[in-house]
Design a protein around this motif. Structure first.
Motif, PDB file in Angstrom:
ATOM      1  N   GLU A  75       0.828  -1.207   0.000  1.00  0.00           N
ATOM      2  CA  GLU A  75       0.000   0.000   0.000  1.00  0.00           C
ATOM      3  C   GLU A  75       0.861   1.255   0.000  1.00  0.00           C
ATOM      4  N   PHE A  76       1.999   1.195   0.671  1.00  0.00           N
ATOM      5  CA  PHE A  76       2.965   2.300   0.682  1.00  0.00           C
ATOM      6  C   PHE A  76       3.385   2.634  -0.747  1.00  0.00           C
ATOM      7  N   LYS A  77       3.678   1.627  -1.538  1.00  0.00           N
ATOM      8  CA  LYS A  77       4.123   1.849  -2.928  1.00  0.00           C
ATOM      9  C   LYS A  77       3.041   2.545  -3.748  1.00  0.00           C
ATOM     10  N   LYS A  78       1.792   2.139  -3.555  1.00  0.00           N
ATOM     11  CA  LYS A  78       0.687   2.769  -4.285  1.00  0.00           C
ATOM     12  C   LYS A  78       0.511   4.220  -3.844  1.00  0.00           C
ATOM     13  N   HIS A  79       0.627   4.439  -2.543  1.00  0.00           N
ATOM     14  CA  HIS A  79       0.379   5.774  -1.996  1.00  0.00           C
ATOM     15  C   HIS A  79       1.370   6.800  -2.535  1.00  0.00           C
ATOM     16  N   TYR A  80       2.620   6.382  -2.685  1.00  0.00           N
ATOM     17  CA  TYR A  80       3.655   7.323  -3.124  1.00  0.00           C
ATOM     18  C   TYR A  80       4.018   7.174  -4.606  1.00  0.00           C
ATOM     19  N   GLY A  81       3.329   6.285  -5.311  1.00  0.00           N
ATOM     20  CA  GLY A  81       3.639   6.105  -6.733  1.00  0.00           C
ATOM     21  C   GLY A  81       5.029   5.538  -6.941  1.00  0.00           C
ATOM     22  N   LEU A  82       5.374   4.514  -6.160  1.00  0.00           N
ATOM     23  CA  LEU A  82       6.698   3.880  -6.228  1.00  0.00           C
ATOM     24  C   LEU A  82       6.541   2.382  -6.500  1.00  0.00           C
ATOM     25  N   PRO A  83       6.073   2.031  -7.692  1.00  0.00           N
ATOM     26  CA  PRO A  83       5.772   0.615  -7.972  1.00  0.00           C
ATOM     27  C   PRO A  83       6.982  -0.309  -7.920  1.00  0.00           C
ATOM     28  N   ASP A  84       8.171   0.228  -8.114  1.00  0.00           N
ATOM     29  CA  ASP A  84       9.366  -0.615  -8.146  1.00  0.00           C
ATOM     30  C   ASP A  84      10.131  -0.636  -6.814  1.00  0.00           C
ATOM     31  N   ALA A  85       9.590   0.036  -5.807  1.00  0.00           N
ATOM     32  CA  ALA A  85      10.284   0.094  -4.513  1.00  0.00           C
ATOM     33  C   ALA A  85      10.330  -1.283  -3.859  1.00  0.00           C
ATOM     34  N   LYS A  86      11.393  -1.524  -3.122  1.00  0.00           N
ATOM     35  CA  LYS A  86      11.565  -2.820  -2.446  1.00  0.00           C
ATOM     36  C   LYS A  86      11.711  -2.609  -0.947  1.00  0.00           C
ATOM     37  N   LEU A  87      11.179  -3.567  -0.191  1.00  0.00           N
ATOM     38  CA  LEU A  87      11.328  -3.589   1.253  1.00  0.00           C
ATOM     39  C   LEU A  87      12.253  -4.727   1.634  1.00  0.00           C
ATOM     40  N   SER A  88      13.366  -4.404   2.290  1.00  0.00           N
ATOM     41  CA  SER A  88      14.238  -5.429   2.864  1.00  0.00           C
ATOM     42  C   SER A  88      13.962  -5.436   4.357  1.00  0.00           C
ATOM     43  N   PHE A  89      13.384  -6.515   4.839  1.00  0.00           N
ATOM     44  CA  PHE A  89      12.868  -6.542   6.210  1.00  0.00           C
ATOM     45  C   PHE A  89      13.500  -7.675   7.011  1.00  0.00           C
ATOM     46  N   THR A  90      13.909  -7.349   8.239  1.00  0.00           N
ATOM     47  CA  THR A  90      14.478  -8.344   9.146  1.00  0.00           C
ATOM     48  C   THR A  90      13.712  -8.321  10.452  1.00  0.00           C
ATOM     49  N   ALA A  91      13.241  -9.497  10.885  1.00  0.00           N
ATOM     50  CA  ALA A  91      12.552  -9.623  12.168  1.00  0.00           C
ATOM     51  C   ALA A  91      13.426 -10.457  13.103  1.00  0.00           C
ATOM     52  N   LYS A  92      13.698  -9.921  14.289  1.00  0.00           N
ATOM     53  CA  LYS A  92      14.499 -10.615  15.286  1.00  0.00           C
ATOM     54  C   LYS A  92      13.931 -10.341  16.675  1.00  0.00           C
ATOM     55  N   SER A  93      14.443 -11.051  17.678  1.00  0.00           N
ATOM     56  CA  SER A  93      14.079 -10.750  19.050  1.00  0.00           C
ATOM     57  C   SER A  93      14.649  -9.389  19.424  1.00  0.00           C
ATOM     58  N   SER A  94      14.165  -8.807  20.520  1.00  0.00           N
ATOM     59  CA  SER A  94      14.611  -7.465  20.903  1.00  0.00           C
ATOM     60  C   SER A  94      16.118  -7.406  21.105  1.00  0.00           C
ATOM     61  N   GLY A  95      16.663  -8.389  21.841  1.00  0.00           N
ATOM     62  CA  GLY A  95      18.108  -8.398  22.073  1.00  0.00           C
ATOM     63  C   GLY A  95      18.903  -8.536  20.791  1.00  0.00           C
ATOM     64  N   ALA A  96      18.380  -9.352  19.868  1.00  0.00           N
ATOM     65  CA  ALA A  96      19.077  -9.566  18.599  1.00  0.00           C
ATOM     66  C   ALA A  96      19.021  -8.326  17.714  1.00  0.00           C
ATOM     67  N   VAL A  97      17.902  -7.597  17.756  1.00  0.00           N
ATOM     68  CA  VAL A  97      17.802  -6.345  16.993  1.00  0.00           C
ATOM     69  C   VAL A  97      18.835  -5.346  17.506  1.00  0.00           C
ATOM     70  N   ILE A  98      18.905  -5.202  18.811  1.00  0.00           N
ATOM     71  CA  ILE A  98      19.844  -4.256  19.419  1.00  0.00           C
ATOM     72  C   ILE A  98      21.282  -4.628  19.064  1.00  0.00           C
ATOM     73  N   ALA A  99      21.596  -5.920  19.180  1.00  0.00           N
ATOM     74  CA  ALA A  99      22.958  -6.369  18.868  1.00  0.00           C
ATOM     75  C   ALA A  99      23.291  -6.126  17.403  1.00  0.00           C
ATOM     76  N   ALA A 100      22.338  -6.415  16.506  1.00  0.00           N
ATOM     77  CA  ALA A 100      22.579  -6.249  15.069  1.00  0.00           C
ATOM     78  C   ALA A 100      22.817  -4.779  14.712  1.00  0.00           C
ATOM     79  N   VAL A 101      22.015  -3.894  15.273  1.00  0.00           N
ATOM     80  CA  VAL A 101      22.154  -2.467  14.958  1.00  0.00           C
ATOM     81  C   VAL A 101      23.451  -1.910  15.537  1.00  0.00           C
ATOM     82  N   LYS A 102      23.784  -2.308  16.767  1.00  0.00           N
ATOM     83  CA  LYS A 102      25.048  -1.851  17.365  1.00  0.00           C
ATOM     84  C   LYS A 102      26.241  -2.281  16.517  1.00  0.00           C
ATOM     85  N   THR A 103      26.238  -3.554  16.102  1.00  0.00           N
ATOM     86  CA  THR A 103      27.333  -4.068  15.277  1.00  0.00           C
ATOM     87  C   THR A 103      27.397  -3.332  13.945  1.00  0.00           C
ATOM     88  N   ASP A 104      26.223  -3.079  13.369  1.00  0.00           N
ATOM     89  CA  ASP A 104      26.164  -2.401  12.076  1.00  0.00           C
ATOM     90  C   ASP A 104      26.751  -0.998  12.166  1.00  0.00           C
TER      91      ASP A 104
END
Length: 374
Positions: A75-104
């Motif tokens: 729906e985001f793509k339709k709303h902004y007229g971005l048909p070719d946009a891509k979502l790269s999505f990662t789901a992790k536990s809270s601790g794993a998200v924090i660790a991944a972002v800190k490392t990044d």
């Protein structure tokens, strides 16, 4: 050749040339631009043009589930007229998200654009370390003071992030095994439930630890000592807790987001939920843009959408408590998640809660319950 035929050919040629030379019709404006004017329209149009060049947005979250994330992004793509946009999505536990972002961040890879996690301490650390991009979305004005930092409630930092969605922790139970409604925290001390309770693992969760700390402001240590005598086990993933309820291995899940009950009700088990009276912590799950986001325009549009036109869909799919003013949600969500305005929110001084306080809460929890038993 007759003059009539020559005239006919000449007319056809002129018509064909006219059609070929006619300029193409202007493309219709995307819905995001319709109804806007002046500086507001110019701002969004500029972000859209930048987003077209970037092509994607990279999001990491501990509560946003992959399937709803993709539905909302379509729906985001339709709303902004971005048909070719891509979502790269990662789901992790809270601790794993924090660790991944800190490392990044420390490695300089700068992979992620947007982070979402229910840890006030982590977001404050990001802000203090200049690791968040300043972005004050115009849609933040549509939210109640309790989630924007203007009144006690969920964590927020003006000009950077708000807690547009929050969780409230309570009790979820399988009605096949628990025949009477649970209404208070004391109800789960019934000896009939001994060995049948699973609790979110405070020692491993970077989010629920804050709820434990808040509960200790209104509930004595002796309550948790009594709860320990019920011989609960501890699990960090809510999906695992729900599977245990569905199988009958456990009957009751405590210190758990009641939204999880909404997400699984009727799919895995017949469940009910309650947020007991006496006070609850409003645990915010902010979205923030990282300072070195590789796709800053797409990230800003994503923040606008998830707090604006996409927010109602987000809440209906996820079932969390919304801070959007006047938002109407389905009755089924209300069975599991009360409106924030109806809750007695335990005031938390998020600015003063740091690792020292987190460690103290964990130390006490360990003293009462011992090491995690799974």
């Amino acid at each position: 050749m007759s003059m009539l035929r020559l005239a006919s050919w000449a007319g056809a040629l002129a018509l064909a040339w006219g059609l070929a030379a006619a300029p193409p019709a202007p493309a219709a404006e995307p819905p995001a631009l319709q109804g806007l004017s002046g500086a507001a329209k110019e701002r969004v149009a500029k972000l859209i043009e930048g987003a077209k060049k970037e092509g994607e947005v990279v999001v990491i979250s501990n509560v946003f589930r992959p399937e709803p994330a993709q539905q909302i992004f379509e729906e985001f793509k339709k709303h902004y007229g971005l048909p070719d946009a891509k979502l790269s999505f990662t789901a992790k536990s809270s601790g794993a998200v924090i660790a991944a972002v800190k490392t990044d961040i420390t490695s300089g890879r700068d992979t992620y654009d947007v982070v979402q996690v229910g840890s006030a301490v982590f977001f404050q650390d990001l802000h203090k370390g200049n690791a968040l991009m300043k972005y004050d979305s115009p849609h933040y004005a549509s939210y109640i003071p309790e989630v924007t930092g203007k009144a006690p409630g969920a964590v927020a930092k003006e000009g950077y992030y708000i807690s547009g969605m929050s969780i409230v922790a309570g009790i979820v139970w399988n009605t096949k095994y628990v025949k009477k409604d649970i209404k208070t925290w004391e109800d789960i001390l019934d000896p009939a439930y001994k060995g049948k309770i699973v609790i979110t693992d405070v020692l491993q969760s970077a989010t629920i630890i804050s709820i434990y700390g808040g509960m200790r402001k209104v509930m004595p240590r002796s309550y948790f000592e009594q709860l320990a005598k019920q011989e609960p086990i501890f699990v960090v993933r809510s999906n695992t807790m729900l599977r245990q309820l569905a199988s009958g291995e456990k009957w009751i899940a405590a210190l758990m987001s009641t939204a999880t009950g909404f997400q699984h009700e009727g799919k895995d088990a017949p469940v009910k939920a309650v947020v007991p009276p006496g006070g609850t912590v409003l645990l915010g799950y902010p979205f923030g843009i990282l300072a070195k986001a590789p796709h800053p325009n797409m990230a800003r549009l994503f923040i606008d959408y998830i707090h604006g036109p996409g927010h109602p869909q987000f809440i209906e799919l996820q079932g969390y408590a919304s801070g959007m003013k006047g938002l109407k949600v389905s009755p089924k969500i209300r069975e599991f998640v009360p409106a924030i305005e109806t809750l007695k929110v335990i005031p938390m001084d998020w600015e003063r809660i740091g690792q020292k306080e987190i460690d103290a809460w964990r130390k006490e929890f360990r003293e009462i319950f011992g090491e995690s038993k799974q």
